[in-house]
Design a protein around this motif. Structure first.
Motif, PDB file in Angstrom:
ATOM      1  N   VAL A 133       0.883  -1.166   0.000  1.00  0.00           N
ATOM      2  CA  VAL A 133       0.000   0.000   0.000  1.00  0.00           C
ATOM      3  C   VAL A 133       0.920   1.216   0.000  1.00  0.00           C
ATOM      4  CG1 VAL A 133      -0.137   0.045   2.526  1.00  0.00           C
ATOM      5  CG2 VAL A 133      -1.997   1.000   1.220  1.00  0.00           C
ATOM      6  N   GLU A 134       0.427   2.371  -0.413  1.00  0.00           N
ATOM      7  CA  GLU A 134       1.214   3.593  -0.251  1.00  0.00           C
ATOM      8  C   GLU A 134       1.170   3.991   1.208  1.00  0.00           C
ATOM      9  OE1 GLU A 134      -0.106   6.840  -2.583  1.00  0.00           O
ATOM     10  OE2 GLU A 134       0.763   6.064  -4.436  1.00  0.00           O
ATOM     11  N   GLY A 135       2.328   4.338   1.758  1.00  0.00           N
ATOM     12  CA  GLY A 135       2.347   4.757   3.163  1.00  0.00           C
ATOM     13  C   GLY A 135       2.988   6.117   3.305  1.00  0.00           C
ATOM     14  N   TYR A 136       3.721   6.270   4.396  1.00  0.00           N
ATOM     15  CA  TYR A 136       4.342   7.549   4.737  1.00  0.00           C
ATOM     16  C   TYR A 136       5.739   7.282   5.288  1.00  0.00           C
ATOM     17  CZ  TYR A 136      -0.309   9.518   4.439  1.00  0.00           C
ATOM     18  OH  TYR A 136      -1.529   9.918   3.988  1.00  0.00           O
ATOM     19  N   ASN A 137       6.534   8.350   5.370  1.00  0.00           N
ATOM     20  CA  ASN A 137       7.739   8.281   6.169  1.00  0.00           C
ATOM     21  C   ASN A 137       7.334   8.727   7.575  1.00  0.00           C
ATOM     22  OD1 ASN A 137      10.097   8.630   7.512  1.00  0.00           O
ATOM     23  ND2 ASN A 137      11.126   9.797   5.929  1.00  0.00           N
TER      24      ASN A 137
END
Ligand SMILES: *Cc1c(COP(=O)(O)O)cnc(C)c1O
Length: 374
Positions: A226-230
């Protein structure tokens, strides 16, 4: 100036241990994630009595990731098989929360792809009014974010009952709901030496989803489900927080003791109706992140206190529904009278564990002198 924290004194009291922790991390060469972060997660989970804790970059990350991992908003975790589908027809998910909080609460809701729905606060506790929550629930409502403002928990029993009845997730700072989101901003009851946050939960799937979100959606290295975050926590902050966590129970006791001293010191002003002291609700133990009194003529009192070397604060001067950022909601003055009144009247007096009794007395005397009359 007596302010809202004395982080230099906090450092001095723990200097040897904090310095050693920094040295340990610098020598380890592992600066993001790793054993210090895992150690903090274990110790904070144990402190909260929660099965899982996942460290993240800050409190706003914690709120956003907790909501997203619970499947709130357009950005649903892949575990639910709905990633990237966007909001369902009919409009975005709705999340009920308070306008009397810091904007991070509603930023997290909006950034998860949901819509914040404000309801007014209870006059005494400054927290979400459960009856008004009930009236705000629509078929699109998916979650409630009750903020435990100033260190006083919201009235969780009726809120949890409502949530069960309407099958809503609850995200708060604790272990009562789907997930708890914590900020370790330096001036919080437990503060890092920089930015840090934590999600705690009883649900292993939710903990896994937060672990993916904080690390670019990776299930394993370079496999992005999935697209996530830093949104990871660095090892230095984790190591420093592990040292400070040991002091947290004592610090919270000290905050309560100083709050008691304010209560006795301001009893006469309270009896005259010149200030309203914070209520201690029977449903939860106040940990006095802030000592928030209500006062008429607040701006004058605040200025006069400043002249006497006391930096009283205002948390928060403008309720969220009246912020420019939320002007498109079209909520005018008068929409939430209790929150608006609190925003006009609240003054937060200096309160932190390193504050001395004599300084509390000094603040009480200054307040008495400034308010005058009698
Ligand atoms: C401090 C705080 C935040 C923001 O946390 P950060 O770590 O600064 O991102 C959000 N909500 C509440 C209620 C807070 O007290």
């Amino acid at each position: 100036m007596i302010g809202h924290a004395d982080l230099g004194r906090q450092y001095a009291a723990l200097k040897n241990e904090l310095d050693a922790a920094v040295g340990r991390v610098l020598a380890s060469g592992q600066y993001v994630g790793g054993p210090e972060v895992e150690g903090l997660e274990r110790e904070f989970a144990a402190y909260c009595g929660a099965p899982h804790a996942v460290a993240v970059g800050n409190g706003t990350d914690a709120l956003r990731f907790a909501l997203m991992a619970a499947g709130i908003g357009a950005h649903r975790p892949v575990a639910e098989g709905r990633a990237g589908q966007g909001a369902d027809a009919g409009g975005p998910d709705e999340v009920v929360t308070t306008p009397m909080t810091f904007i991070a609460t509603t930023e997290a809701i909006s950034q998860a792809g949901a819509r914040p729905v404000f309801v007014d606060i209870d006059r005494l506790s400054f927290t979400l009014d459960p009856e008004r929550v009930e009236r705000a629930i629509t078929p699109r409502t998916r979650a409630i974010v009750p903020v435990h403002l100033y260190g006083q928990t919201a009235d969780m029993d009726p809120i949890l009952t409502l949530a069960r009845r309407h099958r809503l997730a609850v995200v708060e700072a604790g272990t009562l709901g789907e997930a708890g989101a914590f900020s370790f901003y330096p001036t919080k009851n437990l503060g890092a030496c920089g930015e840090a946050g934590m999600v705690v939960t009883g649900r292993p799937d939710l903990a896994d989803a937060v672990r993916r979100l904080r690390d670019h959606g990776q299930a394993e290295k370079y496999r992005h489900v999935v697209e996530g975050y830093n949104g990871r926590l660095d090892a230095l902050q984790a190591a420093l927080l592990r040292v400070k966590l040991k002091s947290l129970p004592g610090w919270n006791e000290r905050r309560r003791a100083l709050a008691d001293r304010y209560r006795s010191g301001l009893r006469d002003l309270e009896a005259r109706g010149a200030v309203a002291l914070p209520a201690e609700m029977d449903w939860g133990r106040h940990v006095y992140h802030l000592f928030a009194v209500r006062i008429g003529d607040r701006e004058r009192v605040r200025r006069a206190l400043r002249e006497r070397g006391i930096d009283a604060g205002i948390h928060y001067p403008v309720p969220l529904h009246l912020q420019t950022a939320y002007a498109p909601m079209g909520l005018k003055e008068g929409s939430f009278p209790q929150a608006e009144r609190a925003a006009r009247e609240v003054l937060t007096l200096p309160l932190y564990p390193e504050l001395g009794e004599a300084q509390v007395d000094q603040v009480c005397d200054a307040l008495r002198a400034v308010i005058g009359g009698g």
